[in-house]
Design a protein around this motif. Structure first.
Motif, PDB file in Angstrom:
ATOM      1  N   ASP A 248      -4.502   9.420   5.203  1.00  0.00           N
ATOM      2  CA  ASP A 248      -4.342   8.046   4.216  1.00  0.00           C
ATOM      3  C   ASP A 248      -4.645   6.823   5.184  1.00  0.00           C
ATOM      4  O   ASP A 248      -3.895   6.424   6.078  1.00  0.00           O
ATOM      5  CB  ASP A 248      -2.820   8.247   3.852  1.00  0.00           C
ATOM      6  CG  ASP A 248      -2.517   7.296   2.677  1.00  0.00           C
ATOM      7  OD1 ASP A 248      -3.397   6.322   2.581  1.00  0.00           O
ATOM      8  OD2 ASP A 248      -1.338   7.336   2.266  1.00  0.00           O
ATOM      9  N   ALA A 249      -5.634   6.213   4.967  1.00  0.00           N
ATOM     10  CA  ALA A 249      -6.249   5.129   6.005  1.00  0.00           C
ATOM     11  C   ALA A 249      -5.486   3.900   5.920  1.00  0.00           C
ATOM     12  O   ALA A 249      -5.595   3.276   7.021  1.00  0.00           O
ATOM     13  CB  ALA A 249      -7.932   5.183   5.632  1.00  0.00           C
ATOM     14  N   CYS A 250      -4.838   3.652   5.005  1.00  0.00           N
ATOM     15  CA  CYS A 250      -4.043   2.283   4.900  1.00  0.00           C
ATOM     16  C   CYS A 250      -2.889   2.809   4.009  1.00  0.00           C
ATOM     17  O   CYS A 250      -2.906   2.667   2.944  1.00  0.00           O
ATOM     18  CB  CYS A 250      -5.048   1.326   4.020  1.00  0.00           C
ATOM     19  SG  CYS A 250      -6.380   0.696   4.789  1.00  0.00           S
ATOM     20  N   ALA A 252       0.779   2.330   4.333  1.00  0.00           N
ATOM     21  CA  ALA A 252       2.068   1.610   4.378  1.00  0.00           C
ATOM     22  C   ALA A 252       2.104   1.179   3.033  1.00  0.00           C
ATOM     23  O   ALA A 252       1.151   0.325   2.653  1.00  0.00           O
ATOM     24  CB  ALA A 252       2.391   0.621   5.647  1.00  0.00           C
ATOM     25  N   PRO A 253       3.377   1.161   2.411  1.00  0.00           N
ATOM     26  CA  PRO A 253       4.607   1.701   2.861  1.00  0.00           C
ATOM     27  C   PRO A 253       4.711   3.240   2.814  1.00  0.00           C
ATOM     28  O   PRO A 253       5.696   3.770   2.774  1.00  0.00           O
ATOM     29  CB  PRO A 253       5.700   0.847   1.986  1.00  0.00           C
ATOM     30  CG  PRO A 253       5.016   0.567   0.985  1.00  0.00           C
ATOM     31  CD  PRO A 253       3.377   0.481   1.132  1.00  0.00           C
ATOM     32  N   GLY A 254       3.617   3.832   2.225  1.00  0.00           N
ATOM     33  CA  GLY A 254       3.731   5.328   2.196  1.00  0.00           C
ATOM     34  C   GLY A 254       3.649   5.754   0.574  1.00  0.00           C
ATOM     35  O   GLY A 254       4.079   6.831   0.524  1.00  0.00           O
ATOM     36  N   GLY A 255       3.432   5.164  -0.367  1.00  0.00           N
ATOM     37  CA  GLY A 255       3.554   5.578  -1.761  1.00  0.00           C
ATOM     38  C   GLY A 255       2.812   6.608  -1.896  1.00  0.00           C
ATOM     39  O   GLY A 255       3.119   7.576  -2.565  1.00  0.00           O
ATOM     40  N   ASN A 274      -2.404  -0.628  10.190  1.00  0.00           N
ATOM     41  CA  ASN A 274      -2.629  -1.540  11.168  1.00  0.00           C
ATOM     42  C   ASN A 274      -1.411  -2.291  11.463  1.00  0.00           C
ATOM     43  O   ASN A 274      -1.435  -3.250  12.320  1.00  0.00           O
ATOM     44  CB  ASN A 274      -3.726  -2.214  11.567  1.00  0.00           C
ATOM     45  CG  ASN A 274      -3.845  -3.441  10.237  1.00  0.00           C
ATOM     46  OD1 ASN A 274      -3.042  -3.372   9.538  1.00  0.00           O
ATOM     47  ND2 ASN A 274      -4.826  -4.297  10.487  1.00  0.00           N
ATOM     48  N   ASN A 275      -0.339  -2.203  10.452  1.00  0.00           N
ATOM     49  CA  ASN A 275       0.938  -3.082  10.600  1.00  0.00           C
ATOM     50  C   ASN A 275       2.178  -2.194  10.732  1.00  0.00           C
ATOM     51  O   ASN A 275       2.577  -1.606  10.300  1.00  0.00           O
ATOM     52  CB  ASN A 275       1.051  -3.455   9.022  1.00  0.00           C
ATOM     53  CG  ASN A 275       2.072  -4.649   9.246  1.00  0.00           C
ATOM     54  OD1 ASN A 275       3.155  -4.314   9.718  1.00  0.00           O
ATOM     55  ND2 ASN A 275       1.958  -5.602   8.301  1.00  0.00           N
ATOM     56  N   ALA A 303      -8.073   0.618  11.178  1.00  0.00           N
ATOM     57  CA  ALA A 303      -8.867   1.628  10.434  1.00  0.00           C
ATOM     58  C   ALA A 303     -10.385   1.276  10.285  1.00  0.00           C
ATOM     59  O   ALA A 303     -11.212   2.101   9.951  1.00  0.00           O
ATOM     60  CB  ALA A 303      -8.795   1.784   8.821  1.00  0.00           C
ATOM     61  N   ASP A 318      -6.719   3.636   0.348  1.00  0.00           N
ATOM     62  CA  ASP A 318      -6.219   2.555  -0.771  1.00  0.00           C
ATOM     63  C   ASP A 318      -6.272   1.170   0.248  1.00  0.00           C
ATOM     64  O   ASP A 318      -5.421   0.609   0.792  1.00  0.00           O
ATOM     65  CB  ASP A 318      -4.655   3.026  -0.840  1.00  0.00           C
ATOM     66  CG  ASP A 318      -4.157   2.338  -1.709  1.00  0.00           C
ATOM     67  OD1 ASP A 318      -4.596   1.310  -2.500  1.00  0.00           O
ATOM     68  OD2 ASP A 318      -2.667   2.323  -1.907  1.00  0.00           O
ATOM     69  N   ALA A 319      -7.360   0.448  -0.038  1.00  0.00           N
ATOM     70  CA  ALA A 319      -7.935  -0.521   0.923  1.00  0.00           C
ATOM     71  C   ALA A 319      -7.113  -1.743   0.529  1.00  0.00           C
ATOM     72  O   ALA A 319      -6.593  -1.932  -0.504  1.00  0.00           O
ATOM     73  CB  ALA A 319      -9.486  -0.859   0.537  1.00  0.00           C
ATOM     74  N   PRO A 320      -6.924  -2.661   1.746  1.00  0.00           N
ATOM     75  CA  PRO A 320      -6.302  -3.855   1.541  1.00  0.00           C
ATOM     76  C   PRO A 320      -7.183  -4.586   0.367  1.00  0.00           C
ATOM     77  O   PRO A 320      -8.676  -4.596   0.576  1.00  0.00           O
ATOM     78  CB  PRO A 320      -6.385  -4.443   2.838  1.00  0.00           C
ATOM     79  CG  PRO A 320      -7.412  -3.645   3.410  1.00  0.00           C
ATOM     80  CD  PRO A 320      -7.449  -2.327   2.932  1.00  0.00           C
ATOM     81  N   LEU A 348     -13.923  -6.702   4.935  1.00  0.00           N
ATOM     82  CA  LEU A 348     -12.975  -5.956   5.446  1.00  0.00           C
ATOM     83  C   LEU A 348     -13.154  -4.315   4.902  1.00  0.00           C
ATOM     84  O   LEU A 348     -13.072  -3.402   5.523  1.00  0.00           O
ATOM     85  CB  LEU A 348     -11.695  -6.369   5.643  1.00  0.00           C
ATOM     86  CG  LEU A 348     -10.478  -5.527   6.096  1.00  0.00           C
ATOM     87  CD1 LEU A 348     -10.511  -5.122   7.696  1.00  0.00           C
ATOM     88  CD2 LEU A 348      -9.116  -6.267   5.929  1.00  0.00           C
ATOM     89  N   ILE A 352     -14.098  -0.964   6.801  1.00  0.00           N
ATOM     90  CA  ILE A 352     -13.034   0.288   6.849  1.00  0.00           C
ATOM     91  C   ILE A 352     -13.878   1.422   6.201  1.00  0.00           C
ATOM     92  O   ILE A 352     -13.710   2.699   6.556  1.00  0.00           O
ATOM     93  CB  ILE A 352     -11.634  -0.121   6.128  1.00  0.00           C
ATOM     94  CG1 ILE A 352     -10.920  -0.990   6.770  1.00  0.00           C
ATOM     95  CG2 ILE A 352     -10.777   1.234   5.938  1.00  0.00           C
ATOM     96  CD1 ILE A 352      -9.561  -1.467   6.276  1.00  0.00           C
TER      97      ILE A 352
HETATM   98  C1  LIG Z   1      -2.703  -1.564  -0.681  1.00  0.00           C
HETATM   99  S1  LIG Z   1      -1.673  -1.326   0.825  1.00  0.00           S
HETATM  100  C2  LIG Z   1      -1.584   0.215   0.844  1.00  0.00           C
HETATM  101  C3  LIG Z   1      -0.637   1.081   0.168  1.00  0.00           C
HETATM  102  C4  LIG Z   1      -0.204   2.237   0.285  1.00  0.00           C
HETATM  103  N1  LIG Z   1      -1.193   3.359   0.305  1.00  0.00           N
HETATM  104  C5  LIG Z   1       0.927   2.806  -0.691  1.00  0.00           C
HETATM  105  O1  LIG Z   1       0.463   3.644  -1.642  1.00  0.00           O
HETATM  106  O2  LIG Z   1       2.117   2.505  -0.481  1.00  0.00           O
HETATM  107  C6  LIG Z   1      -2.938  -1.714   2.078  1.00  0.00           C
HETATM  108  C7  LIG Z   1      -2.632  -1.362   3.416  1.00  0.00           C
HETATM  109  O3  LIG Z   1      -3.546  -1.600   4.270  1.00  0.00           O
HETATM  110  C8  LIG Z   1      -3.205  -2.026   5.582  1.00  0.00           C
HETATM  111  N2  LIG Z   1      -4.306  -2.675   6.261  1.00  0.00           N
HETATM  112  C9  LIG Z   1      -4.951  -3.763   6.318  1.00  0.00           C
HETATM  113  N3  LIG Z   1      -5.972  -3.727   7.137  1.00  0.00           N
HETATM  114  C10 LIG Z   1      -6.011  -2.797   7.782  1.00  0.00           C
HETATM  115  C11 LIG Z   1      -6.721  -2.260   8.814  1.00  0.00           C
HETATM  116  N4  LIG Z   1      -7.800  -2.795   9.270  1.00  0.00           N
HETATM  117  N5  LIG Z   1      -6.291  -0.980   9.250  1.00  0.00           N
HETATM  118  C12 LIG Z   1      -5.413  -0.170   8.863  1.00  0.00           C
HETATM  119  N6  LIG Z   1      -4.748  -0.580   7.864  1.00  0.00           N
HETATM  120  C13 LIG Z   1      -5.045  -1.721   7.373  1.00  0.00           C
HETATM  121  C14 LIG Z   1      -2.116  -3.299   5.182  1.00  0.00           C
HETATM  122  O4  LIG Z   1      -1.167  -3.081   6.345  1.00  0.00           O
HETATM  123  C15 LIG Z   1      -1.246  -2.363   3.914  1.00  0.00           C
HETATM  124  O5  LIG Z   1      -0.291  -1.547   4.497  1.00  0.00           O
END
Ligand SMILES: C[S@@+](CC[C@H](N)C(=O)[O-])C[C@H]1O[C@@H](n2cnc3c(N)ncnc32)[C@H](O)[C@@H]1O
Length: 430
Positions: A248-250, A252-255, A274-275, A303, A318-320, A348, A352
């Protein structure tokens, strides 16, 4: 004056000025809530969220009332707050006006209190007319309105209205702990009204106004709060994730990480973000939902550059994104996002995508997701990706939900239903 002695409107006005300076509402609310007495908290929330929700509608209606630009974010926010109270709440007009004018003085802008008083009295005298102007305005920053109109010419009117609605409270029942039917029965026993979601097999929409932590089984991890359309990520995979190694590449918060772990028996799941603070939230959620097993690795890394040491079968990306699909839940996004941010976000996402694609084994799948409703982050991003990757093949998502796009499916936010999400499933073929 000591800020602790500010009236409630001054506290709201202060917070609105911070959002205008670019701070995110959820962080501001976390910081500010201790300064608000328990009995005022519901009204504080209503005034902050309501004013932000209708910010651009009210702006359109109030501009003609001002002879010149006030050039003062505190006073601008307080005027909008005053108008919000007059048009959308049952607070008596004299109280709305006098409390708001007092706030202008408490925040140190006494010379402008007369202007604010005059504007609010004018709106109060002609409430019906102003209400019409406000509800007829598209209510979005002009760059976003233009983009959405270009992307969704047929849906634009419904979309503008839907973005002003309150999003429903939706939970995902933790299938490792109970079943959706059993949890629904538990809610009924507790006189909490709820119904099954249409598309997500573990989703329930809750109708009773009740704090989340007071829903039965919160501490025991019986459910996770998650929009129905966000729950579709795991639905798309059906049984395909059992025994697989997944990133799971992005995360947080883990949904989505926790949903995968509830639904599938995976070989290994690497949750990357990355946070660091947000990684901590994945840990808390895994712990509460009782999913904290040895086959899960949490990694704090970027990522765009991170390299996997093992073969990866599945990537959830689940991209930013602009988060324009979740404006109903976070109305501050309307003020925070600028057109220039979107260009950077798209770049970005592409970085990724390219790096994560290199981590995927041949035959593996990557699910690209955003909670955006802008084509530049979704369909167009995918079009660009496919034109640069001859080893990528789209696997059509043949579900009933959303709107089929040239690549992927788009869900738009709809009143009483889920948020705006985009999904595209890609297989690595050579
Ligand atoms: C849309 S949220 C993810 C929500 C998560 N998938 C969920 O379902 O709870 C996008 C996440 O991408 C992370 N993020 C942003 N840029 C990143 C990077 N370059 N590498 C890794 N994570 C990144 C952010 O910290 C954020 O937590």
């Amino acid at each position: 004056m000591n800020p602790l002695q500010f009236n409630l409107r001054a506290k709201v006005g202060y917070l609105l000025s911070k959002v205008q300076e670019g701070e995110s509402l959820s962080k501001l609310l976390d910081d500010q809530l201790n300064n608000i007495t328990e009995k005022d908290r519901a009204l504080f929330h209503q005034l902050v969220l309501g004013t932000l929700r209708y910010w651009y509608n009210i702006k359109a209606a109030s501009l003609p009332l001002l002879k010149k630009d006030l050039n003062n974010p505190y006073v601008e926010g307080l005027i909008y707050l005053g108008i919000y109270q007059l048009i959308f709440t049952r607070i008596p007009p004299h109280a709305s006006i006098s409390e708001t004018v007092t706030a202008v003085k408490q925040l140190g802008f006494s010379p402008l209190s007369g202007v604010v008083n005059a504007v609010l009295r004018k709106v109060s005298r002609d409430q019906e007319n102003f209400k019409q102007i406000i509800v007829n305005a598209h209510g979005l920053p002009s760059w976003l309105y233009k983009r959405l109109k270009r992307d969704w010419p047929e849906q634009i009117q419904d979309l503008c209205l839907a973005l002003k609605e309150h999003a429903p409270l939706t939970i995902r029942v933790n299938q490792k702990q109970t079943t959706r039917n059993n949890y629904l029965a538990l809610l009924e026993e507790n006189h909490i009204e709820a119904k099954k979601c249409n598309f997500s097999q573990s989703g329930l929409q809750i109708f009773s106004a009740i704090p989340i932590t007071q829903l039965p089984g919160f501490k025991e991890g019986l459910f996770f709060v998650q929009d129905e359309n966000a729950q579709l990520a795991s639905e798309i995979f059906d049984k395909k994730l059992d025994g697989k190694t997944i990133i799971d590449a992005c995360a947080a918060p883990g949904g989505k990480t926790t949903h995968i772990l509830e639904k599938f028996k995976v070989n290994k799941l690497i949750a990357l973000d990355n946070n660091e603070n947000r990684i901590q939230r994945i840990q808390e959620n895994l712990y509460r939902l009782k999913l904290n097993n040895s086959n899960i690795e949490l990694i704090n890394s970027d990522a765009t550059t991170w390299q996997s040491k093992e073969n990866i079968d599945i990537i959830l990306l689940d991209a930013p994104c602009s988060a324009t699909g979740v404006i109903r839940r976070h109305p501050d996004i309307q003020l925070l996002r600028k057109m220039s941010d979107i260009t950077q976000t798209v770049e970005l996402q592409e970085k990724i995508l390219n790096n994560m694609w290199n981590q995927l084994s041949i035959g593996g799948y990557l699910l690209y997701i955003t909670c955006s409703i802008l084509k530049i982050e979704n369909e167009n991003q995918m079009e660009n990706f496919f034109s640069n990757h001859i080893d990528a093949k789209e696997i059509p998502i043949n579900n009933h939900w959303g709107i089929k796009q040239k690549f992927g499916r788009q869900l738009l936010p709809v009143d009483q239903f889920g948020d705006g999400f985009y999904y595209c499933l890609i297989q690595k073929v050579i």
